[in-house]
Design a protein around this motif. Structure first.
Motif, PDB file in Angstrom:
ATOM      1  N   ASN A 105     -37.233  29.285 -19.896  1.00  0.00           N
ATOM      2  CA  ASN A 105     -38.495  29.295 -19.125  1.00  0.00           C
ATOM      3  C   ASN A 105     -39.382  30.619 -19.784  1.00  0.00           C
ATOM      4  O   ASN A 105     -40.681  30.393 -20.074  1.00  0.00           O
ATOM      5  CB  ASN A 105     -38.252  29.385 -17.624  1.00  0.00           C
ATOM      6  CG  ASN A 105     -37.961  28.235 -16.817  1.00  0.00           C
ATOM      7  OD1 ASN A 105     -38.352  27.202 -17.560  1.00  0.00           O
ATOM      8  ND2 ASN A 105     -37.255  28.404 -16.055  1.00  0.00           N
ATOM      9  N   ASP A 106     -38.659  31.597 -20.034  1.00  0.00           N
ATOM     10  CA  ASP A 106     -39.475  32.808 -20.717  1.00  0.00           C
ATOM     11  C   ASP A 106     -39.906  32.422 -21.982  1.00  0.00           C
ATOM     12  O   ASP A 106     -41.051  32.667 -22.407  1.00  0.00           O
ATOM     13  CB  ASP A 106     -38.555  34.053 -20.796  1.00  0.00           C
ATOM     14  CG  ASP A 106     -38.261  34.883 -19.348  1.00  0.00           C
ATOM     15  OD1 ASP A 106     -39.162  34.195 -18.230  1.00  0.00           O
ATOM     16  OD2 ASP A 106     -37.397  35.437 -19.042  1.00  0.00           O
ATOM     17  N   ALA A 107     -39.167  31.731 -22.712  1.00  0.00           N
ATOM     18  CA  ALA A 107     -39.324  31.615 -24.202  1.00  0.00           C
ATOM     19  C   ALA A 107     -40.450  30.647 -24.127  1.00  0.00           C
ATOM     20  O   ALA A 107     -41.354  30.569 -25.043  1.00  0.00           O
ATOM     21  CB  ALA A 107     -38.003  30.915 -24.862  1.00  0.00           C
ATOM     22  N   LEU A 108     -40.563  29.414 -23.215  1.00  0.00           N
ATOM     23  CA  LEU A 108     -41.559  28.433 -23.277  1.00  0.00           C
ATOM     24  C   LEU A 108     -42.724  29.392 -22.762  1.00  0.00           C
ATOM     25  O   LEU A 108     -43.841  28.598 -23.313  1.00  0.00           O
ATOM     26  CB  LEU A 108     -41.130  27.453 -22.325  1.00  0.00           C
ATOM     27  CG  LEU A 108     -40.091  26.382 -22.619  1.00  0.00           C
ATOM     28  CD1 LEU A 108     -39.672  25.519 -21.390  1.00  0.00           C
ATOM     29  CD2 LEU A 108     -40.486  25.544 -23.895  1.00  0.00           C
ATOM     30  N   SER A 109     -42.706  29.926 -21.871  1.00  0.00           N
ATOM     31  CA  SER A 109     -44.001  30.892 -21.441  1.00  0.00           C
ATOM     32  C   SER A 109     -44.583  31.565 -22.614  1.00  0.00           C
ATOM     33  O   SER A 109     -45.929  31.647 -22.957  1.00  0.00           O
ATOM     34  CB  SER A 109     -43.590  31.796 -20.308  1.00  0.00           C
ATOM     35  OG  SER A 109     -44.688  32.631 -19.956  1.00  0.00           O
ATOM     36  N   LYS A 110     -43.829  32.325 -23.497  1.00  0.00           N
ATOM     37  CA  LYS A 110     -44.290  33.166 -24.391  1.00  0.00           C
ATOM     38  C   LYS A 110     -44.924  32.239 -25.509  1.00  0.00           C
ATOM     39  O   LYS A 110     -45.788  32.594 -26.205  1.00  0.00           O
ATOM     40  CB  LYS A 110     -43.050  33.959 -25.065  1.00  0.00           C
ATOM     41  CG  LYS A 110     -42.651  35.212 -24.160  1.00  0.00           C
ATOM     42  CD  LYS A 110     -41.704  36.109 -24.740  1.00  0.00           C
ATOM     43  CE  LYS A 110     -41.105  36.976 -23.754  1.00  0.00           C
ATOM     44  NZ  LYS A 110     -39.918  37.637 -24.302  1.00  0.00           N
ATOM     45  N   SER A 111     -44.244  31.098 -25.834  1.00  0.00           N
ATOM     46  CA  SER A 111     -44.539  30.040 -26.765  1.00  0.00           C
ATOM     47  C   SER A 111     -46.204  29.619 -26.380  1.00  0.00           C
ATOM     48  O   SER A 111     -46.683  29.550 -27.341  1.00  0.00           O
ATOM     49  CB  SER A 111     -43.687  29.010 -26.813  1.00  0.00           C
ATOM     50  OG  SER A 111     -44.183  27.954 -27.680  1.00  0.00           O
ATOM     51  N   ARG A 112     -46.153  29.504 -24.997  1.00  0.00           N
ATOM     52  CA  ARG A 112     -47.410  28.892 -24.670  1.00  0.00           C
ATOM     53  C   ARG A 112     -48.682  29.937 -24.781  1.00  0.00           C
ATOM     54  O   ARG A 112     -49.714  29.650 -25.273  1.00  0.00           O
ATOM     55  CB  ARG A 112     -47.473  28.429 -23.099  1.00  0.00           C
ATOM     56  CG  ARG A 112     -46.836  27.236 -22.893  1.00  0.00           C
ATOM     57  CD  ARG A 112     -46.836  26.723 -21.263  1.00  0.00           C
ATOM     58  NE  ARG A 112     -45.700  25.713 -21.224  1.00  0.00           N
ATOM     59  CZ  ARG A 112     -44.651  25.798 -20.241  1.00  0.00           C
ATOM     60  NH1 ARG A 112     -44.593  26.835 -19.639  1.00  0.00           N
ATOM     61  NH2 ARG A 112     -43.903  24.775 -20.186  1.00  0.00           N
ATOM     62  N   LYS A 113     -48.097  31.283 -24.548  1.00  0.00           N
ATOM     63  CA  LYS A 113     -49.123  32.223 -24.658  1.00  0.00           C
ATOM     64  C   LYS A 113     -49.693  32.310 -26.009  1.00  0.00           C
ATOM     65  O   LYS A 113     -50.760  32.623 -26.452  1.00  0.00           O
ATOM     66  CB  LYS A 113     -48.507  33.584 -24.027  1.00  0.00           C
ATOM     67  CG  LYS A 113     -48.722  33.686 -22.607  1.00  0.00           C
ATOM     68  CD  LYS A 113     -47.876  35.165 -22.137  1.00  0.00           C
ATOM     69  CE  LYS A 113     -47.771  35.149 -20.826  1.00  0.00           C
ATOM     70  NZ  LYS A 113     -47.168  36.267 -20.516  1.00  0.00           N
ATOM     71  N   VAL A 114     -48.558  32.248 -27.034  1.00  0.00           N
ATOM     72  CA  VAL A 114     -48.980  32.207 -28.234  1.00  0.00           C
ATOM     73  C   VAL A 114     -49.693  31.236 -28.961  1.00  0.00           C
ATOM     74  O   VAL A 114     -50.696  31.502 -29.707  1.00  0.00           O
ATOM     75  CB  VAL A 114     -47.415  32.454 -29.252  1.00  0.00           C
ATOM     76  CG1 VAL A 114     -47.797  32.019 -30.667  1.00  0.00           C
ATOM     77  CG2 VAL A 114     -46.790  33.732 -29.114  1.00  0.00           C
ATOM     78  N   MET A 115     -49.423  30.131 -28.377  1.00  0.00           N
ATOM     79  CA  MET A 115     -50.241  28.909 -28.612  1.00  0.00           C
ATOM     80  C   MET A 115     -51.697  29.186 -28.110  1.00  0.00           C
ATOM     81  O   MET A 115     -52.832  28.666 -29.157  1.00  0.00           O
ATOM     82  CB  MET A 115     -49.728  27.707 -28.115  1.00  0.00           C
ATOM     83  CG  MET A 115     -48.519  27.289 -28.686  1.00  0.00           C
ATOM     84  SD  MET A 115     -48.435  26.725 -30.340  1.00  0.00           S
ATOM     85  CE  MET A 115     -48.976  25.176 -30.410  1.00  0.00           C
ATOM     86  N   GLU A 117     -53.378  32.003 -27.615  1.00  0.00           N
ATOM     87  CA  GLU A 117     -53.848  32.861 -28.461  1.00  0.00           C
ATOM     88  C   GLU A 117     -54.221  32.322 -29.829  1.00  0.00           C
ATOM     89  O   GLU A 117     -55.302  32.724 -30.470  1.00  0.00           O
ATOM     90  CB  GLU A 117     -52.840  34.315 -28.520  1.00  0.00           C
ATOM     91  CG  GLU A 117     -52.554  34.913 -27.388  1.00  0.00           C
ATOM     92  CD  GLU A 117     -51.691  36.163 -27.584  1.00  0.00           C
ATOM     93  OE1 GLU A 117     -51.109  36.178 -28.764  1.00  0.00           O
ATOM     94  OE2 GLU A 117     -51.200  36.644 -26.658  1.00  0.00           O
TER      95      GLU A 117
END
Length: 161
Positions: A105-115, A117
């Protein structure tokens, strides 16, 4: 009540006319007394032996009972250890699954934030490109207008003077 050797020894027989030979009867009775005493001694020894063996048997039965109880306790303890180990293993697996879910979930959240940005940067780059293009077109348009030609002509006229 059974006879004792003393009863046999003290037994008096009545005498009749031409009765038994007294010496022979006495010898026989002495032999009976002797044998009877031996039988009684043997009986006493055997009784003591049986009592001793009964005590030993009771002792060994007690040991056997204690061992059986110990085996049951050991089996119960082993079962409890096995059950506790299974429960602990299940808890470890559940905790690992929770940690894995959290990490995912953390990785998915970070991935969404990067997307997000990245999309924002693309938009900003597009806006910048469009503004720069408009600025260049405006400058180009200004260069192509007649006003620019007038400034050049005025400058030439001014220089001639």
């Amino acid at each position: 009540m059974p006879l004792t050797p003393l009863d046999i020894h003290n037994k008096e027989f009545t005498r009749g006319f031409r009765g038994y030979d007294e010496d022979e009867v006495n010898e026989f009775l002495d032999q009976v007394i002797k044998d009877y005493e031996a039988v009684l001694r043997e009986k006493k020894e055997l009784f003591e032996q049986v009592t001793d063996l009964d005590d030993k048997l009771a002792h060994f039965k007690n040991i056997e009972e204690t061992l059986n109880k110990s085996i049951l306790v050991a089996q119960e303890a082993a079962e409890e250890v096995r059950t506790n180990a299974q429960k602990e293993a299940q808890l470890i697996v559940k905790e690992a699954e929770k940690n894995a879910d959290r990490i995912i979930n953390d990785a998915l959240s970070k991935s969404r934030k990067v997307m997000i940005e990245m999309e924002e940067l693309k938009k900003q780059a597009s806006v910048y490109k469009m503004r720069f293009k408009m600025l260049i077109e405006a400058q180009l348009e200004m260069l192509q207008t007649d006003d620019w030609n007038e400034v050049i002509e005025e400058e030439e006229v001014y220089e001639e003077r």
